[in-house]
Scaffold this motif. Structure first.
Motif, PDB file in Angstrom:
ATOM      1  N   TYR A 195      -2.616   6.877  -5.331  1.00 26.31           N
ATOM      2  CA  TYR A 195      -3.685   5.206  -6.295  1.00 26.31           C
ATOM      3  C   TYR A 195      -5.406   5.157  -4.757  1.00 26.31           C
ATOM      4  O   TYR A 195      -6.277   4.672  -5.120  1.00 26.31           O
ATOM      5  N   THR A 196      -4.517   5.318  -3.844  1.00 24.87           N
ATOM      6  CA  THR A 196      -5.359   4.845  -2.577  1.00 24.87           C
ATOM      7  C   THR A 196      -6.319   5.313  -2.910  1.00 24.87           C
ATOM      8  O   THR A 196      -7.390   5.601  -2.236  1.00 24.87           O
ATOM      9  N   GLU A 200      -4.434   8.252 -12.030  1.00 24.33           N
ATOM     10  CA  GLU A 200      -4.745   8.793 -10.208  1.00 24.33           C
ATOM     11  C   GLU A 200      -3.957   9.890  -9.845  1.00 24.33           C
ATOM     12  O   GLU A 200      -4.269  10.164  -8.550  1.00 24.33           O
ATOM     13  N   ARG A 226       0.768  -1.140   0.237  1.00 25.04           N
ATOM     14  CA  ARG A 226       0.270   0.306  -0.333  1.00 25.04           C
ATOM     15  C   ARG A 226       0.503   1.083  -0.433  1.00 25.04           C
ATOM     16  O   ARG A 226       0.283   2.272  -0.487  1.00 25.04           O
ATOM     17  N   GLU A 227       2.028   1.656   0.411  1.00 25.31           N
ATOM     18  CA  GLU A 227       2.922   2.587   0.823  1.00 25.31           C
ATOM     19  C   GLU A 227       3.511   3.089  -0.349  1.00 25.31           C
ATOM     20  O   GLU A 227       4.245   4.284  -0.545  1.00 25.31           O
ATOM     21  N   LEU A 279     -12.015   0.411  -2.813  1.00 27.21           N
ATOM     22  CA  LEU A 279     -11.413   0.209  -2.775  1.00 27.21           C
ATOM     23  C   LEU A 279     -10.118   0.079  -2.759  1.00 27.21           C
ATOM     24  O   LEU A 279     -10.645  -1.730  -4.065  1.00 27.21           O
ATOM     25  N   LEU A 280      -9.154  -0.235  -2.066  1.00 27.21           N
ATOM     26  CA  LEU A 280      -7.878  -0.924  -2.717  1.00 27.21           C
ATOM     27  C   LEU A 280      -7.333  -2.633  -1.878  1.00 27.21           C
ATOM     28  O   LEU A 280      -6.975  -1.217  -0.679  1.00 27.21           O
ATOM     29  N   ARG A 281      -7.284  -2.769  -2.138  1.00 27.24           N
ATOM     30  CA  ARG A 281      -6.285  -3.796  -0.996  1.00 27.24           C
ATOM     31  C   ARG A 281      -5.342  -4.834  -1.864  1.00 27.24           C
ATOM     32  O   ARG A 281      -5.343  -5.352  -3.167  1.00 27.24           O
ATOM     33  N   PHE A 282      -4.383  -4.507  -1.386  1.00 24.88           N
ATOM     34  CA  PHE A 282      -2.849  -5.102  -1.366  1.00 24.88           C
ATOM     35  C   PHE A 282      -2.716  -6.394  -0.661  1.00 24.88           C
ATOM     36  O   PHE A 282      -2.464  -6.327   0.849  1.00 24.88           O
ATOM     37  N   THR A 330     -10.509   5.976  -3.367  1.00 22.97           N
ATOM     38  CA  THR A 330     -11.222   6.518  -2.137  1.00 22.97           C
ATOM     39  C   THR A 330     -12.283   7.405  -2.891  1.00 22.97           C
ATOM     40  O   THR A 330     -13.162   7.330  -2.201  1.00 22.97           O
ATOM     41  N   TYR A 376       1.820   3.386  -3.115  1.00 24.02           N
ATOM     42  CA  TYR A 376       0.883   3.135  -4.562  1.00 24.02           C
ATOM     43  C   TYR A 376      -0.154   4.293  -3.590  1.00 24.02           C
ATOM     44  O   TYR A 376      -1.635   3.986  -3.478  1.00 24.02           O
ATOM     45  N   GLN A 377       0.236   5.492  -2.765  1.00 21.19           N
ATOM     46  CA  GLN A 377      -0.746   5.982  -2.144  1.00 21.19           C
ATOM     47  C   GLN A 377      -1.631   7.378  -2.900  1.00 21.19           C
ATOM     48  O   GLN A 377      -2.647   7.195  -2.676  1.00 21.19           O
TER      49      GLN A 377
END
Length: 216
Positions: A19-20, A188, A13-14, A29-32, A24, A16-17
């Motif tokens: 994208y998150t 993004e 996750r860290e 929601l994104l699941r990494f 959102t 691809y901030q």
């Protein structure tokens, strides 16, 4: 209550901030994870930007590719196989478009002048867009950003180019029968607080993809 689509991203996750934050903002929601089994149950697959694919995967020696990520190549191509076999939606962004093209048997230009970022800033340029499906989002000639040095050469089987830069570079493609979309630019980085006046609203693309996930 409307279903909130969950998209799987191979990675941490860290990394691809943007994208998150962008996803959102449009209601997704994104699941990494680095475990591809964690993609089970996700509504769609997001293939984000990053380093270059290994050129042998599309039948070439390495003439200009860099930032190679072999493990990521293997994982994302495996995930593409799983999601396309199940008919679940896929969105490729920048490197993600190139991964989609290679997955379907296409090739890449390993070094393309005139499309890299300038210093810390993306380039901006007009693209010509086919009327369906992306043309509905912004019209025929939106402005998009650009920060890449590789691009589609030969299109993969079943893919259709739907957006082009002034020099003919493919800027977006879709699969003719599967729910697979991909763009060479970075929506993004054109969404919410990162929106650029006069450029396409990247949130429209992300939102449209979430709608595809809800109805597929």
């Amino acid at each position: 209550m409307e279903h909130v689509p969950v998209l799987f991203v191979y990675g941490r996750r860290e990394s691809y901030q943007n994208y998150t934050v962008a996803m959102t903002a449009v209601g997704g929601l994104l699941r990494f994870s680095l475990e591809i089994g964690e993609a089970e149950g996700c509504d769609g697959l997001l293939l984000p930007g990053g380093g270059d694919l290994e050129p042998w995967r599309y039948g070439q020696g390495n003439t200009a590719s860099r930032g190679l990520e072999p493990e990521r190549d293997r994982a994302e191509l495996d995930l593409l196989g799983q999601f396309t076999a199940a008919g679940r939606p896929v969105l490729g962004i920048c490197r993600g478009l190139q991964t989609v093209n290679v997955f379907f048997g296409g090739t890449l230009i390993q070094d393309l002048p005139g499309h890299r970022a300038v210093g810390e800033r993306d380039r901006l340029h007009v693209v010509s867009t086919a009327p369906d499906p992306l043309g509905r989002l912004w019209g025929k000639r939106p402005v998009v950003n650009s920060a890449h040095h590789q691009a589609v050469d030969r299109l993969g089987e079943g893919l259709r180019a739907v957006q082009w830069a002034p020099d003919g570079t493919v800027e977006a493609l879709v699969h003719r029968t599967l729910p697979v979309w991909a763009v060479q630019w970075h929506p993004e980085r054109l969404t919410g607080a990162l929106a650029v006046q006069g450029a396409a609203d990247g949130g429209r693309l992300l939102g449209a993809f979430l709608a595809l996930c809800r109805h597929t």
